[in-house]
Every structure is written in C-alpha cells, then in structure tokens.
Design an enzyme around this catalytic site. Structure first.
Site, PDB file in Angstrom:
ATOM      1  N   GLN A 161       0.889  -1.164   0.000  1.00 53.70           N
ATOM      2  CA  GLN A 161       0.000   0.000   0.000  1.00 53.70           C
ATOM      3  C   GLN A 161       0.928   1.214   0.000  1.00 53.70           C
ATOM      4  OE1 GLN A 161      -3.047   0.922  -0.596  1.00 53.70           O
ATOM      5  NE2 GLN A 161      -2.468   3.008  -0.099  1.00 53.70           N
ATOM      6  N   PRO A 288      -5.552  -2.754   4.837  1.00 53.14           N
ATOM      7  CA  PRO A 288      -5.853  -1.680   5.795  1.00 53.14           C
ATOM      8  C   PRO A 288      -6.850  -0.639   5.310  1.00 53.14           C
ATOM      9  CG  PRO A 288      -3.727  -1.292   4.760  1.00 53.14           C
ATOM     10  CD  PRO A 288      -4.178  -2.646   4.305  1.00 53.14           C
ATOM     11  N   GLY A 290     -10.139   0.511   2.303  1.00 53.61           N
ATOM     12  CA  GLY A 290     -11.240  -0.052   1.532  1.00 53.61           C
ATOM     13  C   GLY A 290     -10.783  -0.430   0.138  1.00 53.61           C
ATOM     14  N   GLY A 291     -10.238   0.538  -0.539  1.00 46.65           N
ATOM     15  CA  GLY A 291      -9.782   0.277  -1.898  1.00 46.65           C
ATOM     16  C   GLY A 291      -8.653   1.206  -2.246  1.00 46.65           C
ATOM     17  N   MET A 292      -7.833   0.773  -3.199  1.00 46.56           N
ATOM     18  CA  MET A 292      -6.732   1.613  -3.655  1.00 46.56           C
ATOM     19  C   MET A 292      -6.711   1.562  -5.183  1.00 46.56           C
ATOM     20  SD  MET A 292      -4.286   3.643  -2.979  1.00 46.56           S
ATOM     21  CE  MET A 292      -3.369   4.430  -4.292  1.00 46.56           C
ATOM     22  N   GLU A 293      -6.634   2.750  -5.750  1.00 52.44           N
ATOM     23  CA  GLU A 293      -6.807   2.914  -7.191  1.00 52.44           C
ATOM     24  C   GLU A 293      -5.556   2.592  -7.996  1.00 52.44           C
ATOM     25  OE1 GLU A 293      -6.748   5.250  -4.793  1.00 52.44           O
ATOM     26  OE2 GLU A 293      -5.896   7.149  -5.454  1.00 52.44           O
ATOM     27  N   HIS A 317     -15.773   4.303  -6.936  1.00 51.87           N
ATOM     28  CA  HIS A 317     -14.807   5.273  -6.420  1.00 51.87           C
ATOM     29  C   HIS A 317     -13.401   4.998  -6.983  1.00 51.87           C
ATOM     30  CE1 HIS A 317     -13.153   8.015  -3.274  1.00 51.87           C
ATOM     31  NE2 HIS A 317     -12.104   7.240  -3.432  1.00 51.87           N
ATOM     32  N   GLU A 318     -12.936   3.778  -6.820  1.00 50.41           N
ATOM     33  CA  GLU A 318     -11.566   3.471  -7.276  1.00 50.41           C
ATOM     34  C   GLU A 318     -11.458   3.607  -8.794  1.00 50.41           C
ATOM     35  OE1 GLU A 318      -9.771   3.704  -4.894  1.00 50.41           O
ATOM     36  OE2 GLU A 318     -11.131   3.123  -3.292  1.00 50.41           O
ATOM     37  N   HIS A 321     -11.034   7.175  -9.894  1.00 52.54           N
ATOM     38  CA  HIS A 321      -9.657   7.666  -9.766  1.00 52.54           C
ATOM     39  C   HIS A 321      -8.870   7.505 -11.074  1.00 52.54           C
ATOM     40  CE1 HIS A 321      -8.983   9.032  -5.701  1.00 52.54           C
ATOM     41  NE2 HIS A 321      -9.435   7.921  -5.153  1.00 52.54           N
ATOM     42  N   GLU A 340      -9.306  13.197  -3.991  1.00 55.21           N
ATOM     43  CA  GLU A 340     -10.403  12.480  -3.333  1.00 55.21           C
ATOM     44  C   GLU A 340     -11.763  13.174  -3.424  1.00 55.21           C
ATOM     45  OE1 GLU A 340     -10.100   9.485  -2.673  1.00 55.21           O
ATOM     46  OE2 GLU A 340      -7.918   9.260  -2.582  1.00 55.21           O
ATOM     47  N   ASP A 397      -0.500  10.909   6.189  1.00 54.63           N
ATOM     48  CA  ASP A 397      -1.485  10.029   6.789  1.00 54.63           C
ATOM     49  C   ASP A 397      -2.149  10.645   8.022  1.00 54.63           C
ATOM     50  OD1 ASP A 397      -2.203   7.406   5.920  1.00 54.63           O
ATOM     51  OD2 ASP A 397      -1.816   6.792   8.001  1.00 54.63           O
ATOM     52  N   TYR A 405     -12.544  14.366   1.172  1.00 55.64           N
ATOM     53  CA  TYR A 405     -13.585  13.602   0.489  1.00 55.64           C
ATOM     54  C   TYR A 405     -14.909  14.358   0.468  1.00 55.64           C
ATOM     55  CZ  TYR A 405     -10.615   9.433   0.847  1.00 55.64           C
ATOM     56  OH  TYR A 405      -9.588   8.529   0.737  1.00 55.64           O
ATOM     57  N   ARG A 578      -9.255  -3.269   8.154  1.00 56.18           N
ATOM     58  CA  ARG A 578      -9.581  -1.995   7.511  1.00 56.18           C
ATOM     59  C   ARG A 578      -9.691  -0.899   8.558  1.00 56.18           C
ATOM     60  NH1 ARG A 578     -14.876  -1.276   3.629  1.00 56.18           N
ATOM     61  NH2 ARG A 578     -14.488   0.896   3.058  1.00 56.18           N
ATOM     62  N   LYS A 580     -10.831   2.053   8.606  1.00 51.73           N
ATOM     63  CA  LYS A 580     -12.113   2.728   8.737  1.00 51.73           C
ATOM     64  C   LYS A 580     -13.023   2.025   9.748  1.00 51.73           C
ATOM     65  CE  LYS A 580     -16.277   3.464   6.105  1.00 51.73           C
ATOM     66  NZ  LYS A 580     -17.013   3.155   4.902  1.00 51.73           N
TER      67      LYS A 580
HETATM   68  N1  BES Z   1      -6.742   6.580  -2.477  1.00 41.87           N
HETATM   69  C1  BES Z   1      -7.630   6.193  -1.464  1.00 41.87           C
HETATM   70  C2  BES Z   1      -6.979   5.404  -0.378  1.00 41.87           C
HETATM   71  C3  BES Z   1      -5.891   6.118   0.386  1.00 41.87           C
HETATM   72  C4  BES Z   1      -6.013   7.433   0.747  1.00 41.87           C
HETATM   73  C5  BES Z   1      -4.770   5.438   0.757  1.00 41.87           C
HETATM   74  C6  BES Z   1      -4.991   8.066   1.435  1.00 41.87           C
HETATM   75  C7  BES Z   1      -3.760   6.060   1.449  1.00 41.87           C
HETATM   76  C8  BES Z   1      -3.869   7.386   1.789  1.00 41.87           C
HETATM   77  C9  BES Z   1      -8.813   5.386  -1.996  1.00 41.87           C
HETATM   78  O1  BES Z   1      -9.228   5.786  -3.244  1.00 41.87           O
HETATM   79  C10 BES Z   1      -9.982   5.604  -1.075  1.00 41.87           C
HETATM   80  O2  BES Z   1     -10.404   6.711  -0.943  1.00 41.87           O
HETATM   81  N2  BES Z   1     -10.470   4.539  -0.431  1.00 41.87           N
HETATM   82  C11 BES Z   1     -11.588   4.584   0.483  1.00 41.87           C
HETATM   83  C12 BES Z   1     -12.833   4.072  -0.165  1.00 41.87           C
HETATM   84  C13 BES Z   1     -13.750   5.068  -0.705  1.00 41.87           C
HETATM   85  C14 BES Z   1     -15.048   4.429  -1.152  1.00 41.87           C
HETATM   86  C15 BES Z   1     -13.987   6.311   0.085  1.00 41.87           C
HETATM   87  C16 BES Z   1     -11.300   3.680   1.640  1.00 41.87           C
HETATM   88  O3  BES Z   1     -10.274   2.982   1.595  1.00 41.87           O
HETATM   89  O4  BES Z   1     -12.074   3.634   2.568  1.00 41.87           O
HETATM   90 ZN    ZN Z   2     -10.150   7.660  -3.199  1.00 44.29          ZN
END
Ligand code: BES
Ligand code: ZN
Length: 626
Positions: A161, A288, A290-293, A317-318, A321, A340, A397, A405, A578, A580
């Site tokens: 990641q 860790p 939800g998703g990574m683009e 979402h991904e 991106h 974002e 971070d 967002y 995760r 979140k």
């Molecule tokens: N690019 C982000 C993940 C991210 C952000 C990783 C900052 C490291 C630092 C990804 O696109 C994202 O926003 N993921 C969200 C899901 C989304 C539906 C809001 C997540 O992981 O919860």
């Molecule tokens: Zn995102």
C-alpha cells in the site's frame, strides 16, 4: 470583476508564500504570478533531475519477509545536478552503479516521517542509476501475511500500500505525487504463487514463478503496487475481471458483475478510460483500507463483498480515480482534495447513473453526516478542516480525514447546482482532457475554474464563496444537502422504534445497506440493553455479513455494553484490518475503563494481523487514553 477575483488570488498567494515553497514553476494569472509550492514530503531532487523510467528486478522472499533486488532509474540530468537524491525508508542499500560503474553513495540519517535521502554522485551525462537493495523489517508499505491470515489459509500473501509516501519503503524512488515515470518489472516469487502489479498483468500462474510487467503510461510512485499470493483470475467482460484467492473468487466475481458497465458509465460521463484493462483484486481481510486505485488493478478489501452488491460504490470510487488522481494528479499531498473530493463526486455520479437519484442521494447524505462528524471531531475552526491542507512536518497520513472527500465533493456539487449539470460536466471533461497525465495544484485548479467556468459571472463567484471552502474551516454556509426522500422514511421508523413500537412492526422492506446505516447511525448515543436485544432479535445485526452494518452495530454494542455481540465483534476484529472499521471500534472501547481493558486484551491478540499503518493508528488510539 476584479474585485471578486482578487480575494481568492490573494489567499492563494499568501498561502503558497507562507508554505515556504521553492520556485520550480510559476503560474501566471492575469497580472499575478503564483509561486508553486514545493512538495515537502519528498527528499528527492526530482525538481533538478528528471526521473523518466524505472526498471525493477526483484525477488520476493515470503519466508524471510523481504524483497531483494535492484531498481534502475533512467534519468535526464540536463540541469547538471551533481547528486541524485532518492527517497528511501528502512531500505538496506547494498551497492550503487552509475552507467555500469560501481560508485559510492551516502544514505542520510532519517528525517521524521520521510525516511533517508539516498545521495548518489552523478554527472551531466549520467543516464542509468542502478541501486541494489533489500527491504527492512519496518517497511510501511508491505504487509506479509502468514497462511493463517489469508482467506484460504494455505499460502502466504504479500500486498503493498504505497499511498501516500510509502513506496519508498519498498523501492528507492522519487516519491512525490508530482513526479511521474514509466516502469518495467521482473518479479520472482515462490513457485505456485501469482504476482500482480499496477501494470499489464498475467491471468495465469507462471510455472517458474517469474513474472514480467510493464506500465508504459507515466505514473507517480504512490501508484506502484504489488500483490503476491495464491491468486486466481475470472473474467467479467472483455475489459474487466477479478482476481482473488480461489476460495473468494466466485463471490467476488458475483459482487462485481457490473464492473464492465461501470467503466462504460464513467466513460459516458467524462471521456475514455485510458488505461487499457480494468481489473480488481480482492485481498485478504487485513488490507488496511477499503480500496486503492492502483492503475489497471484496483486493490480492494474483502469487506465490500456483502453478497448483495450493496457496497460496490467503492469500486465506482476506485474506478473514478482513473480520471481524478491517476490521470490528473494532485501536485502535493496538501492538494489531496483534488484527488479524493473529485473522485467522491465522480463516484456518486456513476452511482446515480446506475442506481438512480434517490439511491445516490443516500450516499450524499451519509457523506454529509460524515462531514459534520469530522468537523465536530476536529473542531469547527480547525486548520485541518480547510480543503487546502498544511501537512508540513507531518505524515500525510496524519492529515487524512473525511474533509478532502466530503468537503471536496460537496464543493463540486455546489458548483454543479449553480452552473447546471450540463455545463459542469462539459467543464469536468475538458479539465480531465487538458490535464491528462499531468499534475495540478489547488491554486492552478482555482485559476482554471475561474477562466473556464466562472469567467465574468461575478454573481456566481460571490455565490460560490470559494475562499470559505478552500481556505477556510468548517462547513460553509452554502453547503448543499441532498434530497432526503428515502431517509425520511427511515427516520420515521426509527422514531416509532424509540417510541416503543416493537421492532417486528417496523416497515423495513426493501431497505438497502444505506437505509440500515442511516437507521443505526442516528440512534441516540446509547440504547438500553432491552432495545439492543429487540433490534438484534428482529434484524440479527450481530450475525450480519455486511461489514458496514456490523461496524456501526458493534460500536453501538460497546456503548450499550450489549455483551451478546462481543464474541462476534472479537471475531470481526481478529481478521478485518480496515482502518475505517478498526478506528471507530477501538476508539469507542477506550472511552471507559472497562472498555479500555477490553481494547487492550483484543488488540494484544490481533495486532499482528493488522497492516503497519493500521497498527500505527490503533497504537495511537490506545496510547492516548491508556
Ligand atoms: N486513495 C484512497 C486510499 C488512500 C487514501 C490510501 C490516502 C492512502 C492514503 C482510496 O481511493 C480511497 O479513498 N479509499 C476509500 C474508499 C472510498 C469508497 C472512500 C477507503 O479505503 O475507505
Ligand atoms: Zn479515493
């Protein structure tokens, strides 16, 4: 017209000036020129030397939990720098060669959050710099899973990641979102395992365990990605498909059935998908985020596999991106909302197209609620609630929250509502096209917005109140709010319940995950044990397979000390990594002395199952109150 134009420009100017930016480009605006802000999160000298291409040649040792190999950078040094500086974090540098000749190098002592600059002497004609290295034990990008931590429990697994600044912990690189390069990779993994990257990918396991990858479109380092494990592939349509462990592949394929349709929907909105294939890998539960683009291959948590496709807006979402972020990239992490916020907006537009307006309105409203919660948590005057962030001296971070967002996407929604959807969509398509494969800062975006959309419309400029959104705290007074059509019915049922209507009498037929989330999230702070039991008996929340609902429910259970849910919560926390979900749950537990004990007990058992960045977040939560 200048009166209104003047205000944002002054703010932009002051802001960039006090950020102590070194000049690497200037943006002329009318009569004002804006000094571009230096990226404070890279120690590399990509402003002096061009990093063009990366050739990666690595072996993945799953037993030793180490990556070992070389990174060869093709550079252009026509600005005659005497040294090449790269970012590294906990890397062991074995040796370095410039154009085939071994050379000395210096690895600086580490800078907080950023790691150590690797300094290599170069000349004007230097073009190939090869670094032999090994990753360290504290590589922040890497999570090494033992077989027991995977879904199928048979083979080890590795995933990376890299966002925001962790690519440097597995590749010596120029690690800033504004620095793009192409790459090729040779990756050797144990026989029987598959390797995948943010690149052109195999669909079958290689007999030898050797894989080759190419990414011919220049990308920033935070989009470098690798996954290694017992992985299999299933096609969705000619352009899309899913990778997962064998035991998860069918469920994953079912959940993402509409991925191909989603890509087409996105294209209809903002122009062609430019990355070739769009595939998704469903990772083991410790992932860790939800998703990574990652380009061409979205990395995704298995917690979106709800069985009913109700959480697939994460894929929207991904995928989004691929335009906002991967195609048009935030210049520095202070401009993160450009990645974002735009993506959140785009995600909801895709969802609206595919699921209808009243459905998308639920996502908007839940997002608005997240927005109010985060503003409340951070404080309505907090600097961290501006869209334009100030992350100097911090790990990006640490500045991560719902602000980029939700405040970001609501700002775009406001513009849409003011100029009309048609004009706004034309503007966005043009924006993506004209900035394709480029980087953009907040200041540049505001200038672009002004010259391409607002133009001479002083009334519109006043109505938008851009300064309040971008350079001001909290929730601006003109923040739009979505229609409440479906949630009003949910509010009604919640009221009935709170006024003692039996749970069995509630009308909840056809509710989606989002209605349930709204129902639960907006319950009073702590329900009584009797109320919790009633809800559980009727709707079986403790046993839900839906991770979003489970998470809210477990938080409620901790608050209400509803012990019948604890075993399921323990189980959830044992595997799901995760952040979140982990953060609110541990965050709720530490609020009381009993809960604090429970949090420590649980965390002690499961910390090892979490990714380094999740461990770091939870360590903080437990330390703060411990
Ligand atoms: N690019 C982000 C993940 C991210 C952000 C990783 C900052 C490291 C630092 C990804 O696109 C994202 O926003 N993921 C969200 C899901 C989304 C539906 C809001 C997540 O992981 O919860
Ligand atoms: Zn995102």
């Amino acid at each position: 017209m200048f009166r209104y134009f003047y205000i944002p420009l002054i703010a932009i100017f002051l802001f960039t000036a006090c950020n102590n930016g070194s000049t690497n480009k200037t943006v002329p605006v009318k009569s004002v020129s804006l000094v571009a802000e230096r990226d404070v999160h890279t120690l590399s000298n990509a402003d002096s030397v061009q990093f063009q291409h990366l050739d990666l040649d690595i072996a993945v040792d799953m037993g030793a939990k180490r990556i070992n190999g070389s990174a060869t950078w093709t550079i252009n040094n026509n600005k005659k720098a005497k040294t090449l500086k790269l970012d590294t974090y906990d890397l062991n540098i074995d040796s370095v060669a410039v154009d085939g000749t071994k050379t000395t190098f210096v690895l600086d002592s580490p800078v907080k959050h950023l790691g150590s600059a690797l300094q290599i002497p170069i000349t004007v004609s230097s073009s190939m710099v090869k670094i032999w290295y090994k990753t360290g034990k504290n590589a922040k990008a890497l999570q090494w899973l033992d077989p027991a931590q995977t879904h199928d429990k048979k083979h080890p697994f590795l995933y990376t990641q890299s966002e925001s600044i962790y690519a440097r912990s597995w590749i010596p690189c120029a690690d800033g979102p504004g620095i793009r390069f192409t790459y090729a990779a040779r990756v050797k993994v144990p026989r029987g395992l598959m390797a995948l990257m943010s690149a052109e990918n195999p669909q079958q396991v290689s007999d030898s365990g050797a894989y080759r990858f190419r990414m011919d479109i220049p990308i920033p380092a935070y989009l470098m990605a690798l996954a290694v494990g017992d992985i299999t592939f299933k096609s969705i349509d000619e352009r899309t498909g899913v990778y997962a462990e064998p035991g998860m592949i069918e469920k994953s394929r079912y959940e993402f059935e509409d991925a191909g349709k989603m890509v087409k929907t996105a294209e209809q909105l903002y122009g062609p998908y430019r990355w070739g294939r769009y595939d998704i890998i469903v990772l083991p539960p410790g992932f860790p985020i939800g998703g990574m683009e990652n380009p061409r291959l979205t990395f995704c948590t298995p917690t979106v596999i709800a069985g009913d496709r109700s959480l697939v807006s994460l894929i929207a979402h991904e995928l989004a991106h691929s335009w906002s972020g991967n195609l048009v990239t935030n210049a520095t992490w202070n401009d993160f909302w450009l990645n974002e916020g735009f993506t959140n907006y785009f995600e909801r537009r895709i969802t609206e197209q595919m699921m209808g307006k009243s459905y998308a309105d639920m996502l908007w409203e839940l997002g608005y609620q997240d927005f109010t919660v985060i503003v409340n948590d951070l404080g309505a005057t907090s600097r961290d609630t501006w869209l334009k962030m100030d992350l100097k001296g911090r790990d990006p971070d640490d500045g991560f929250s719902d602000i980029p967002y939700e405040k970001g996407s609501h700002f775009l929604k406001l513009i849409e509502l003011n100029v009309g959807r048609e004009r706004f969509d034309q503007f966005l398509s043009k924006y993506f096209n004209e900035h394709a494969f480029k980087t953009i800062s907040t200041a540049e975006f505001l200038v672009y917005l002004d010259s391409n959309l607002i133009k001479d419309d002083t009334v519109l400029r006043r109505k938008l109140d851009i300064n309040a959104w971008v350079f001001g705290p909290g929730i601006p007074a003109n923040c739009p709010r979505a229609g409440q059509e479906r949630f009003m019915k949910v509010d009604e049922q919640r009221d009935f319940f709170l006024n003692d209507t039996a749970a069995a009498q509630l009308v909840t037929k056809d509710w989606t995950t989002h209605e349930w989330l709204h129902f639960l999230r907006n319950m009073p702070p702590a329900l009584s044990g009797r109320q919790m039991k009633q809800l559980d008996d009727q709707f079986h929340f403790t046993k839900t397979g839906n991770s979003e609902i489970a998470d809210v429910w477990f938080v409620m259970a901790v608050r209400a000390k509803y012990t019948p849910a604890y075993a399921a919560m323990d189980q959830f926390l044992s595997s799901v990594g995760r952040r979140k979900f982990l953060e609110p749950l541990y965050g709720e537990m530490v609020k009381t002395p009993d809960g604090m004990d429970m949090a420590h007990r649980i965390y002690e058992k499961y910390r090892k199952n979490y990714h380094p960045i999740a461990q770091e977040s939870i360590d903080k939560i437990l330390a703060k109150k411990g």
